[in-house]
Scaffold this active site. Structure first.
Site, PDB file in Angstrom:
ATOM      1  N   SER A  78      39.656  49.273  29.406  1.00  0.00           N
ATOM      2  CA  SER A  78      38.393  49.422  30.127  1.00  0.00           C
ATOM      3  C   SER A  78      38.483  50.451  31.242  1.00  0.00           C
ATOM      4  O   SER A  78      37.468  50.951  31.710  1.00  0.00           O
ATOM      5  CB  SER A  78      37.977  48.078  30.721  1.00  0.00           C
ATOM      6  OG  SER A  78      38.864  47.703  31.760  1.00  0.00           O
ATOM      7  N   CYS A 111      43.434  15.936  49.757  1.00  0.00           N
ATOM      8  CA  CYS A 111      42.059  15.471  49.887  1.00  0.00           C
ATOM      9  C   CYS A 111      41.776  14.342  48.873  1.00  0.00           C
ATOM     10  O   CYS A 111      42.337  13.259  48.996  1.00  0.00           O
ATOM     11  CB  CYS A 111      41.094  16.637  49.758  1.00  0.00           C
ATOM     12  SG  CYS A 111      39.421  16.284  50.343  1.00  0.00           S
ATOM     13  N   TYR A 112      40.950  14.571  47.880  1.00  0.00           N
ATOM     14  CA  TYR A 112      40.710  13.541  46.861  1.00  0.00           C
ATOM     15  C   TYR A 112      42.027  13.114  46.221  1.00  0.00           C
ATOM     16  O   TYR A 112      42.201  11.941  45.857  1.00  0.00           O
ATOM     17  CB  TYR A 112      39.752  14.076  45.794  1.00  0.00           C
ATOM     18  CG  TYR A 112      39.464  13.091  44.679  1.00  0.00           C
ATOM     19  CD1 TYR A 112      38.490  12.112  44.829  1.00  0.00           C
ATOM     20  CD2 TYR A 112      40.183  13.129  43.483  1.00  0.00           C
ATOM     21  CE1 TYR A 112      38.220  11.203  43.811  1.00  0.00           C
ATOM     22  CE2 TYR A 112      39.933  12.232  42.459  1.00  0.00           C
ATOM     23  CZ  TYR A 112      38.953  11.265  42.624  1.00  0.00           C
ATOM     24  OH  TYR A 112      38.697  10.359  41.612  1.00  0.00           O
ATOM     25  N   HIS A 128      43.182  20.453  53.804  1.00  0.00           N
ATOM     26  CA  HIS A 128      43.482  21.445  52.768  1.00  0.00           C
ATOM     27  C   HIS A 128      44.501  22.471  53.281  1.00  0.00           C
ATOM     28  O   HIS A 128      44.138  23.455  53.923  1.00  0.00           O
ATOM     29  CB  HIS A 128      42.197  22.158  52.337  1.00  0.00           C
ATOM     30  CG  HIS A 128      41.272  21.298  51.549  1.00  0.00           C
ATOM     31  ND1 HIS A 128      41.334  21.189  50.181  1.00  0.00           N
ATOM     32  CD2 HIS A 128      40.267  20.465  51.944  1.00  0.00           C
ATOM     33  CE1 HIS A 128      40.406  20.345  49.755  1.00  0.00           C
ATOM     34  NE2 HIS A 128      39.747  19.886  50.812  1.00  0.00           N
ATOM     35  N   GLY A 179      38.569  17.204  45.258  1.00  0.00           N
ATOM     36  CA  GLY A 179      37.453  17.080  44.339  1.00  0.00           C
ATOM     37  C   GLY A 179      36.270  16.434  45.044  1.00  0.00           C
ATOM     38  O   GLY A 179      36.430  15.814  46.099  1.00  0.00           O
ATOM     39  N   VAL A 181      42.668  48.117  36.427  1.00  0.00           N
ATOM     40  CA  VAL A 181      44.087  47.818  36.600  1.00  0.00           C
ATOM     41  C   VAL A 181      44.570  46.855  35.510  1.00  0.00           C
ATOM     42  O   VAL A 181      45.643  47.050  34.936  1.00  0.00           O
ATOM     43  CB  VAL A 181      44.342  47.211  37.989  1.00  0.00           C
ATOM     44  CG1 VAL A 181      45.798  46.796  38.145  1.00  0.00           C
ATOM     45  CG2 VAL A 181      43.962  48.196  39.086  1.00  0.00           C
ATOM     46  N   ASP A 182      43.774  45.840  35.218  1.00  0.00           N
ATOM     47  CA  ASP A 182      44.229  44.783  34.319  1.00  0.00           C
ATOM     48  C   ASP A 182      44.534  45.306  32.913  1.00  0.00           C
ATOM     49  O   ASP A 182      45.609  45.066  32.372  1.00  0.00           O
ATOM     50  CB  ASP A 182      43.181  43.669  34.238  1.00  0.00           C
ATOM     51  CG  ASP A 182      42.819  43.114  35.604  1.00  0.00           C
ATOM     52  OD1 ASP A 182      43.665  43.194  36.511  1.00  0.00           O
ATOM     53  OD2 ASP A 182      41.685  42.636  35.778  1.00  0.00           O
ATOM     54  N   GLU A 219      46.028  24.652  51.624  1.00  0.00           N
ATOM     55  CA  GLU A 219      46.008  25.888  50.845  1.00  0.00           C
ATOM     56  C   GLU A 219      45.109  26.967  51.434  1.00  0.00           C
ATOM     57  O   GLU A 219      45.233  28.145  51.062  1.00  0.00           O
ATOM     58  CB  GLU A 219      45.589  25.596  49.400  1.00  0.00           C
ATOM     59  CG  GLU A 219      44.138  25.176  49.208  1.00  0.00           C
ATOM     60  CD  GLU A 219      43.890  23.683  49.378  1.00  0.00           C
ATOM     61  OE1 GLU A 219      42.873  23.193  48.873  1.00  0.00           O
ATOM     62  OE2 GLU A 219      44.735  23.014  50.020  1.00  0.00           O
ATOM     63  N   LYS A 271      45.401  38.806  40.541  1.00  0.00           N
ATOM     64  CA  LYS A 271      45.318  40.266  40.643  1.00  0.00           C
ATOM     65  C   LYS A 271      46.553  40.885  41.290  1.00  0.00           C
ATOM     66  O   LYS A 271      47.067  41.902  40.809  1.00  0.00           O
ATOM     67  CB  LYS A 271      44.054  40.659  41.411  1.00  0.00           C
ATOM     68  CG  LYS A 271      43.874  42.161  41.604  1.00  0.00           C
ATOM     69  CD  LYS A 271      43.572  42.876  40.301  1.00  0.00           C
ATOM     70  CE  LYS A 271      42.152  42.595  39.849  1.00  0.00           C
ATOM     71  NZ  LYS A 271      41.749  43.431  38.691  1.00  0.00           N
TER      72      LYS A 271
END
Length: 520
Positions: free
Chosen positions: A230, A88-89, A176, A61, A233-234, A178, A376
Site C-alpha cells: 500500500s 479493575c474488574y 489502571h 471491563g 510502513v506496515d 497501564e 506500530k
C-alpha cells in the site's frame, strides 16, 4: 494457537473481560521485553495451561461481577500456580471467585486519584513511595477481600484499592496501572513481571523475526506469495520480512491507486529494487477513482478500496502466469487494525481494507500476515532489523486506503492533488524540527468545506485544509500536539500561497477519544 502469537520467549497472557485498555496492557508488557498476547476471559483452563505462561493479567471491563451474563472465569485458574494480576474488574472478579465480597460504591471514582500504600513489603509496590497517583474508573469495589488476602492500598473512597495473597502470587489493583495517568504504573507492572513472575525480558524483534520466518516457511512451503504493497510502513516491512523468509518466492505488487502522498511511489520502488523479490508497480488510479466516483460515506470508501485491492491482486496473478488460487495473499495487517475493525468482542470503529474489507472468497490459497501480532513501534523496530532505509521505516503512518480517507466527501483528482501538496508542506516543515520535538503523527486532511476568502483584489471560494498532529505511545489513545503558533502560521502561509484551491487552514485540537486519529 494463532501463528502470530507463537514465540520462543516467555509469555504473559492478558485475559480480556471487555476492558477498553486490553491492548494497552499487552503493549505495556512488551515494553518490558516480555512477550504478551490477548485471549478471551473465558478461555478454558486447559488451553491456558498449554501456553505455559509465566503470568496472567485480567483486564478491566464495564460489567458488575453480580450482573446477569457478566464475564466470568474458571476458578481453577487460581490453582495453576501461575501468578495472576487483576486490574479493575479483574480484581473484583478475583475477589468474587475466591469468596470475597464486591459492593457498589457509595461514591464512584472516575479520573486521577491519590492512593495511599498501607504496607511496605508488597512485591507489587517494591521501591515505590507511599503516596501514589493513579487512574480510577469504577462503580463497584472490594468491600471484603477473600480469605488469605491483605489490603495493600486505599483511597478516600475505596478502602481496598489493591490487595494481594503473596503466598499464592495473586494480586489485584482497582486502578489502571497501564495508563500514563497512573504515575508509577509501569513500575508496578514491572514489579509484577520481574519480581513476581520471574520474567527474563527475553522478547525482542530479532526473536520475532526468527519465529515468523519459520512460520511463514512452514505455511507457504515452496508456494508463491503475492503481497499488496500500500505504500505505508506496515506493508513495506511485511515485504522485507517475506523477502528474507522466502527469497525468490514473493511477488510484491505495489498498487498505485492514485491516492499516495507526494513522491511516495518512487520512494517505495527505490527501497525494494535490490530485495530478493519480484517487484511490480501497477498504475490502477483510474480503476480506483472510477469505483469511488460519487461515494462519500467513509465505510463504503474503505470497503470499495479493500475489494478493489483484492481484484487487482487476482488480475495481476493471472498476468504473471498462474491462477490466484495457487498462491498466497500476504498483507501488512498489524494488531491495532484488527482491534479497530472489530476483532474479538470490540466494536467496529472503522474497518481496515486488510481486515474487515476483504471479501470472504478472495480466490487465493491462504493469507500470510506476519505482522498481525505487532504494534506500530514494533513494526518499525522490525524494519530497522531488516535494514530498510530510515525514510521508509520512519515514514508517517499511512492508512491502506491512502489519501482517500483524508479527503472528506467524494474523491476527485483535483482534491487529491490539493491535499497531496498541502500535506507535503506540513510534513516538510514539521520535519525540520528536532526528532524529539516532532509529534507522533502529523498530516493534512482536505475538508469538504469551501469558504469565502480574498487573494489580491479578488474574491475566492476555495477549500479549507485541516492539519492534524498528535502525540501517543500506543496509538490507542492520543493527545493533540500543541504545535508552536509560529510554526502553524508559517505552514498556513505556505499552504495558502503555494497550493491552488486552498484559502483557509484549520488546526485540529481533538484527542482520541472522542475523535479518532484519521478523519474517515
Amino acid at each position: 494457537m494463532e501463528q502470530q502469537w507463537q514465540t520462543e520467549q516467555q509469555t504473559v497472557l492478558v485475559l480480556d473481560f471487555g476492558g477498553q485498555y486490553k491492548e494497552l496492557i499487552a503493549r505495556r508488557v512488551r515494553e518490558q521485553h516480555v512477550h504478551s498476547f490477548i485471549l478471551p476471559g473465558d478461555t478454558p483452563v486447559e488451553q491456558i495451561r498449554a501456553f505455559s505462561p509465566i503470568g496472567i493479567i485480567f483486564t478491566g471491563g464495564p460489567s458488575s461481577v453480580y450482573g446477569e451474563g457478566s464475564p466470568d472465569v474458571d476458578a481453577e485458574i487460581f490453582r495453576l500456580g501461575i501468578p495472576v494480576l487483576g486490574i479493575c474488574y479483574g480484581m473484583q472478579l478475583m475477589c468474587h471467585k475466591l469468596g470475597g465480597v464486591v459492593t457498589q460504591c457509595d461514591v464512584s471514582e472516575y479520573g486521577v486519584t491519590e492512593a495511599e500504600l498501607l504496607v511496605e513489603d508488597s512485591p507489587l509496590f517494591a521501591g515505590l513511595e507511599k503516596e501514589q497517583t493513579v487512574l480510577m474508573s469504577h462503580t463497584d469495589y472490594v468491600s471484603r477481600p477473600p480469605e488469605g488476602f491483605r489490603v495493600t492500598s486505599r483511597t478516600d473512597h475505596c478502602p481496598a484499592s489493591s490487595f494481594e495473597n503473596a503466598e499464592q502470587k495473586l494480586y489485584g489493583v482497582q486502578f489502571h496501572p497501564e495508563v500514563i495517568h497512573s504515575v508509577h504504573g509501569k513500575e508496578i507492572l514491572r514489579n509484577f513481571l520481574f519480581g513476581v513472575c520471574g520474567a527474563k525480558g527475553d522478547y525482542d524483534m530479532q526473536g520475532y523475526i526468527r519465529k515468523q520466518t519459520e512460520l511463514v516457511r512452514e505455511q507457504v512451503g515452496d508456494g508463491r506469495v503475492i503481497l499488496g504493497l500500500s505504500g505505508g510502513v506496515d506493508s513495506s516491512v511485511c515485504a522485507a520480512l517475506l523477502a528474507r523468509a522466502l527469497p525468490g518466492q514473493v511477488t510484491c505488487i505495489f498498487v498505485d491507486h492514485g491516492m499516495m502522498r507526494k513522491d511516495e511511489g518512487d520512494e517505495i520502488e527505490q527501497a525494494f529494487k535490490d530485495r530478493d523479490l519480484h517487484f511490480v508497480r501497477v498504475d490502477a488510479s483510474e480503476r480506483f477513482l472510477s469505483k469511488l466516483e460519487g461515494v462519500t460515506e467513509p465505510e463504503r470508501k474503505r470497503k470499495i478500496i479493500g475489494a478493489e485491492f483484492v481484484a487487482v491482486f487476482r488480475d495481476e496473478a493471472e498476468k504473471l502466469g498462474g491462477e490466484a488460487g495457487g498462491q498466497f495473499l500476504a498483507q501488512g495487517t498489524i494488531y491495532p487494525d484488527v482491534i479497530e475493525s472489530g476483532g474479538g468482542k470490540a466494536a467496529t470503529i472503522k474497518s481496515h481494507h486488510n481486515v474487515g474489507g476483504l471479501p470472504e472468497e478472495i480466490g487465493f490459497k491462504g493469507i500470510v500476515e506476519p505482522l498481525r501480532g505487532l504494534f506500530k513501534d514494533e513494526v518499525r523496530a522490525v524494519g530497522r532489523e531488516l535494514e530498510l532505509p530510515d525514510y521508509l521505516v520512519d515514514r508517517q503512518p499511512f492508512p491502506g486506503p491512502g489519501l482517500a480517507v483524508r479527503v472528506i466527501g467524494e474523491i476527485t483528482r483535483e482534491k487529491l492533488e490539493i491535499l497531496r501538496n498541502a500535506d507535503a508542506i506540513l510534513r516538510e516543515e514539521i520535519g525540520r524540527l528536532a526528532p524529539e520535538h516532532r509529534p507522533s503523527q502529523y498530516f493534512a486532511a482536505l475538508t469538504n468545506m469551501r469558504a469565502v476568502g480574498v487573494m489580491g483584489d479578488g474574491r475566492t471560494y476555495d477549500y479549507a485544509v485541516a492539519l492534524r498532529a498528535v502525540d501517543t505511545d500506543d496509538f490507542m489513545t492520543v493527545k493533540f500536539t500543541p504545535l508552536p503558533i509560529e510554526l502553524l502560521a508559517k505552514i498556513s502561509r505556505r499552504i495558502t500561497n503555494e497550493v491552488a484551491g486552498v484559502n483557509r487552514v484549520l488546526y485540529d485540537i481533538s484527542d482520541k477519544p472522542p475523535a479518532t486519529v484519521e478523519y474517515e
